[in-house]
Design a protein around this motif. Structure first.
Motif, PDB file in Angstrom:
ATOM      1  N   VAL A  90      10.641 -35.781 103.050  1.00  0.00           N
ATOM      2  CA  VAL A  90      10.697 -34.799 104.163  1.00  0.00           C
ATOM      3  C   VAL A  90       9.470 -34.097 104.203  1.00  0.00           C
ATOM      4  O   VAL A  90       8.607 -33.714 105.413  1.00  0.00           O
ATOM      5  N   THR A  91       8.762 -33.576 103.132  1.00  0.00           N
ATOM      6  CA  THR A  91       7.655 -33.050 103.051  1.00  0.00           C
ATOM      7  C   THR A  91       6.420 -33.659 103.728  1.00  0.00           C
ATOM      8  O   THR A  91       5.677 -33.112 104.434  1.00  0.00           O
ATOM      9  N   LEU A  92       6.357 -34.913 103.290  1.00  0.00           N
ATOM     10  CA  LEU A  92       5.282 -35.799 104.046  1.00  0.00           C
ATOM     11  C   LEU A  92       5.527 -35.772 105.552  1.00  0.00           C
ATOM     12  O   LEU A  92       4.730 -35.599 106.148  1.00  0.00           O
ATOM     13  N   GLY A  93       6.761 -36.055 105.896  1.00  0.00           N
ATOM     14  CA  GLY A  93       6.934 -35.922 107.393  1.00  0.00           C
ATOM     15  C   GLY A  93       6.636 -34.647 107.886  1.00  0.00           C
ATOM     16  O   GLY A  93       6.224 -34.511 109.232  1.00  0.00           O
ATOM     17  N   PHE A  94       6.981 -33.617 107.119  1.00  0.00           N
ATOM     18  CA  PHE A  94       6.642 -32.307 107.571  1.00  0.00           C
ATOM     19  C   PHE A  94       5.221 -31.953 107.897  1.00  0.00           C
ATOM     20  O   PHE A  94       4.816 -31.752 109.132  1.00  0.00           O
TER      21      PHE A  94
END
Lengths: 323, 431, 373
Positions: free
Chosen positions: B234-238
């Motif tokens: 999720v943080t990567l996508g963020f």
């Protein structure tokens, strides 16, 4: 604003978007299967699967080039053998990654294999970028152009408005057929063969599986090989479809495929297929309706929504570990 | 699957006598390693030693690429040598009792370094050295040196922030650059005429700290309950989302980014030695703050969560809240780092949120030592300076590849990092 | 925590010092920074530009340098990344360059031009066409290429007037350059009374254009303008034709690279790109092309000659001003007319070329040719 939005909806070429979305989604699904299978069996994210997809792209072209130098440019034979070469090489990379980066960390804290996976994905990506080249390459047209002809025209274009024809090309048919065949073979293998039973047993309980005599290490290695092969085929198809191959293709498509796996329910094989198709179609409709610049933002929003509303995914049965 | 007959009992006649040491050849231990090495060389062979040539007709042919192959190994040579050297040194340190000798140097100095004043003394020395150019000192640092020092300082703050969430709480964050970008853009947007033009950088710090923390809290809210790997993704996508938002939104200057006006007024300082002094002061303040938090009940709770989430929950630690707090704090420090980058370069662009930035900071934390404050400082320093030192010998482009390899090697052989504690090692290696 | 910190800080200071010292500079040379993208998607364009400049510096050195000193080229790679560009710009300033030939990408030139301006360093960009650049009013900034506004005009005139098209779709790569030129084209098109049926930005990493093409197709566009670099426009043209979208594709100078033809293959039809006039047919440019081929053993990219001419202008102006001071050299540059491999070059008060003309190129038999009008 809403009015203009609805107006823009009316002109959306939904049929063509559905076709391109399905084609793209089926390639995402092939990559997503690799993520989901490894997750199902090891409960870890094989981050490097996207890079294996990219290795597959390059391996195909290298394979074709080698064969052409060997006996000349025979389109069909070289292409098929090139894919075989890519599958073998990508499987070797998949197996190697398991052996080098994951096997020793199987019982470690979750941080360790995940970090190692990210490290591996960076190594593979940068390796190709440094050794083969960091500019985009073109897939040899000689091998992709024969697939360009249109198989069927679904909607005739309207010269008055300038709208073009809508049809399905041979390449799209080939991509869909290949994806369907591979997925059917995978389902058959998992449900009807000894190795499939062993894989399911290992994914349910690794210790118990080893106690009843299943060679757990071999099964895990086999899972990696199958996942990598699927990714390699997807890589070939993708590079033929987009006519380019770049070192960074793995991250972009890999992330989308991973989102697909989560949306479908990670660890669940039909879920990965469903998720892949959904992501492909949603992406293409976003481009047409909202504009291309929003595609990744929308996908990220969908990922977040899935995690909030249904963390186990659409088809996932296993509730994701919650605190 | 395997029948009992399939595992033959050792034949007593040919096998070694029980109870006696087997006289296996000494190279036996190296066999799997060598096999692996050969296998890796084989599967990388086509990419390294061949290249494909596209013809105008669309056909493609393979050619030998001896120059490329030699180039690659020439670059890898020094790297492998350095790696081998470090490995040998580590081995010697543990196995050959080298520690005795280093202790002779280290032990007399140790009480000095453990003093609370040590960082302040070090700070004073460095800053004095930085300013020595003004006083005509011959060996004064060049602008390049000062520039490196400042960049290292900024990356130290970033690495310390990331260490909170990865090292202390044991959650993997892959999109740290997204939070850096939040800080940088917040500061840059505040400079716009509608807001607070001319806001000095030090006044911006509390603001970006709060904004960064709040964004971290919001992003963490939905996914922190899930397994660690979800947070990573999720943080990567963020981070990717932040980059695209920055490209698309009017307020962030879209693709051209934001050039800070009056950079001399709001920027860190007009001259480099002063900037160095400010940045290093911030490093010390951040380090002290994080040190205090780590040794407070809050820090203990994080460690407990890292070691065993279920047990920590059973002991009454509010696991989700604690995780969220560590995540938010970490992104708040990222915001501060982002502000410093923006104020120092006077420019913010969507590239700030690049994945490469996340990886660099992550590699710093992992190399230096998960959960060890001196460790991440060292990691930041080494990873920022080593590529600069090697610039003439190793192609700069191989930097990221080496970082990646470093992550794998560290996780397998020394998961606690260079200066990590052994407790962390046992935890990471697992039972 | 303070334990070990002392040791670490000492170690780091040592490392920093070593890293800073390893490139101590030689005061007896005049340093010229050559900055451009040399890795990544636009690598070939930027690299040949820097190499072109390097050839000019070597020529001058062979003649005995300038102002009694040898020239030293410091070539840096900004990776086409604006943050990286700021870093290398600071690096160049620290190394004491007196002038910079670069950068290539507009997204790198825009953030760095202020750094050079603050440090009183002269900058000539051989490749950045974004209109914004010379609007900042920096007196020591010049460029030897035309502006996007001029490029857009030529493009729009051709599509609108010569081909008589009215519905245009625009797609760009979300960089300063791509978005800039795409906006100029769209605005001009609307001003002329045409209709812009689609305007969208894609990522630089995107390679799958099928949905974009489907959208363009459904909106009945008669032409497509792509503010894209060659790495994307090649595959886009290929895919367009395969999907049955036969409308003309128009593009800017960023698409102008032989790699576009390789990527598009047999499908490179109906392609119209704006670029400078055919340099190679000019007699004054011929020696340069021969020299380039002899030295690097490959075809020069389209921007090689711009890099070469920028260096020629810079060095001639320095000789004339008898100084390396940016303000003095800039004064000469604003005033004089220079004989370069590209022909005569003169600058207006903004630092733009006084006389620029873009022409339309098209692809014929897998080669770029100037379209005869």
């Amino acid at each position: 604003m809403l009015e203009s939005f609805i107006k823009s909806l009316a002109g959306v070429p939904w049929l063509e978007l559905l076709i391109t979305g399905t084609v793209k989604g089926s390639m995402y699904a092939l990559i997503a299967l690799g993520y989901t299978m490894v997750y199902g069996i090891l409960q870890m994210i094989n981050f490097a699967n996207g890079e294996i997809f990219m290795i597959g792209m390059f391996a195909t072209v290298f394979g074709i080039a080698l064969l052409s130098s060997l006996w000349g440019s025979f389109a069909a034979i070289n292409l098929i053998l090139g894919v075989v070469f890519a599958v073998i090489l990508a499987s070797a990379y998949g197996y190697g990654s398991e052996r080098i980066a994951y096997r020793r960390l199987r019982n470690a804290h979750i941080l360790a294999p995940l970090t190692s996976a990210i490290g591996l994905s960076i190594v593979l990506q940068q390796f190709i970028s440094n050794v083969v080249g960091n500019q985009p390459f073109t897939f040899p047209n000689y091998y992709s152009d024969p697939f360009a002809w249109r198989v069927v025209t679904l909607v005739q274009g309207n010269p008055a408005t300038g709208a073009g024809d809508v049809g399905i090309s041979m390449l799209q048919v080939c991509i869909l057929t290949t994806a369907c065949l591979l997925m059917t073979a995978l389902f058959y293998m998992i449900h009807c063969t000894r190795v499939g039973i062993a894989m399911r047993a290992v994914s349910q309980d690794r210790l118990m599986a080893s106690l009843v005599g299943i060679p757990v290490n071999h099964v895990i290695a086999f899972t990696f090989i199958v996942g990598s092969s699927l990714a390699a085929v997807a890589g070939t198809l993708f590079s033929m479809y987009t006519t380019t191959l770049t070192w960074s293709a793995g991250t972009a498509s890999g992330l989308k495929a991973f989102t697909a796996a989560i949306i479908g329910g990670i660890g669940n094989i039909p879920g990965a297929v469903l998720g892949g198709l959904l992501i492909g179609i949603i992406e293409d409709f976003t481009i047409a309706i909202l504009g291309a610049q929003w595609r990744n933002v929308i996908l990220f929003a969908i990922l977040m929504l899935t995690l909030i509303l249904r963390p186990r995914g659409l088809l996932g049965e296993r509730v994701a570990d919650k605190v | 699957m395997s029948t009992p007959e399939a595992t033959p009992a050792p034949a007593p006649a040919s096998g070694p006598a029980p109870g006696r040491a087997t006289a296996a050849p000494w190279w036996n231990a190296f066999v799997p390693f060598l096999v692996g090495l050969v296998a890796v060389l084989v599967i990388t062979f086509p990419f390294i030693w061949l290249r494909f040539e596209l013809q105008p007709s669309g056909e493609v042919y393979a050619r030998w690429d001896v120059k490329g192959g030699v180039d690659f190994w020439q670059n890898m040579g020094p790297v492998c040598l350095i790696g081998l050297g470090i490995g040998l040194l580590a081995h010697a340190y543990n196995a050959w009792g080298l520690q005795r000798y280093t202790d002779q140097v280290w032990l007399p100095v140790k009480p000095w370094t453990q003093s609370l004043y040590a960082p302040l003394v070090a700070y004073a020395v460095i800053v004095a050295y930085g300013f020595s150019g003004h006083m005509g000192f011959a060996l004064a640092p060049s602008p390049t040196t000062l520039n490196l020092g400042i960049q290292v300082g900024i990356y130290m703050i970033l690495a310390m922030g990331l260490n909170i969430v990865i090292g202390y709480t044991g959650l993997l964050v892959l999109g740290y650059a997204g939070f850096i970008a939040i800080g940088a853009y917040t500061f840059a947007i505040l400079q716009k005429p509608d807001f607070i033009p001319g806001l000095p950088w030090w006044a911006g710090i509390p603001i970006v700290f709060i904004v960064g923390g709040a964004v971290g809290w919001l992003i963490g809210l939905p996914c922190i309950r899930l397994r660690g790997d979800y947070l990573a993704i999720v943080t990567l996508g963020f981070a990717e989302g932040v980059r695209e938002l920055a490209i698309n939104l009017e307020v962030t200057g879209q693709t051209s980014g934001i050039l800070l006006r009056n950079a001399s007024k709001i920027g860190l300082a007009p001259d480099k030695p002063t900037i160095l002094a400010w940045v290093l002061l911030l490093v010390i303040i951040c380090a002290a703050a994080i040190y205090r938090i780590y040794h407070s009940p809050l820090g203990r709770a994080w460690i407990a969560i890292r070691e065993d989430e279920v047990a920590a929950g059973a002991m009454g630690i509010p696991v989700v809240r604690m995780k969220l707090l560590s995540f938010a704090l970490s992104s708040a420090f990222a915001g501060v780092g982002g502000l410093l980058i923006a104020a120092y370069t006077g420019f913010v662009s969507p590239d700030v949120a690049n994945f490469n930035n996340s990886v660099t900071v992550l590699a710093m934390v992992i190399l230096g030592g998960l959960g060890s404050l001196p460790g991440v400082l060292l990691g930041a320093g080494i990873l920022y300076l080593l590529p600069e030192l090697l610039r003439g010998y190793v192609d700069f482009e191989y930097r990221l590849m080496i970082f990646g390899a470093l992550m794998i090697i560290m996780m397998i052989y020394r998961p606690q990092g260079l200066l990590g504690t052994s407790r962390h090692a046992i935890e990471l290696k697992g039972g | 925590m303070p334990k070990q910190l002392f040791l670490i800080l000492t170690l780091l200071v040592g490392l920093t010092f070593a890293a800073g010292c390893s490139k101590s500079s030689d005061p007896s040379t005049i340093k010229i920074g050559l900055a451009g993208v040399q890795t990544g998607n636009d690598a070939m364009l930027g690299k040949s530009m820097v190499e072109g400049s390097a050839i000019a510096l070597d020529e001058w050195n062979a003649k005995g340098g300038i102002l009694g000193k040898k020239l030293e080229a410091i070539s840096v790679d900004d990776e086409g990344n604006s943050e990286k560009a700021v870093n290398v710009a600071n690096d160049l300033v620290a190394k004491g360059v007196v002038a910079v030939l670069g950068h290539f990408n507009s997204s790198c030139t825009i953030p760095t031009m202020r750094i050079y301006n603050e440090s009183k360093i002269l900058q000539i960009t051989p490749g950045s066409t974004n209109t914004k650049i010379t609007q900042e009013g920096i007196p020591t900034l010049f460029r030897v290429v035309g502006r996007d506004a001029q490029q857009a005009e030529v493009n729009v005139n051709y599509l609108f007037d010569t081909l008589g098209l009215r519905k245009l779709a625009v797609i760009h790569n979300s960089t300063s350059w791509g978005e800039g030129i795409a906006k100029e084209v769209a605005d001009l098109w609307k001003k002329k009374g045409g209709e812009v049926v689609e305007f969208s930005g894609i990522n630089e990493a995107d390679r799958d254009f099928s949905a974009n093409i489907a959208t363009i197709k459904s909106k009945g566009a008669q032409a497509l303008f792509g503010g894209l670099m060659y790495a994307q426009s090649g595959p886009l043209i290929n895919k367009m034709r395969k999907d049955g979208l036969e409308i003309p594709f128009a593009g800017g100078d960023g698409s102008f690279d032989p790699a576009l033809i390789t990527a598009a293959g047999d499908y490179a039809t109906n392609v119209f790109l704006t670029f400078g006039p055919d340099m190679e047919s000019k007699p004054e440019a011929r020696p340069f092309y021969e020299k380039y081929r002899a030295r690097y053993g490959r075809e020069p990219g389209p921007y090689a000659i711009y890099g070469y001419a920028a260096a020629q202008v810079l060095l001639t102006a320095m000789e004339k001003a008898a100084s390396t001071d940016a303000a003095k050299v800039a004064e000469v540059m604003h005033k004089d007319t220079f004989q370069t491999a590209m022909g005569e070059i003169a600058f207006d008060e903004k630092g733009d070329l006084r006389k620029t003309y873009f022409v339309i190129w098209t692809v014929k038999d897998k080669k770029f040719v100037v379209l005869q009008q």
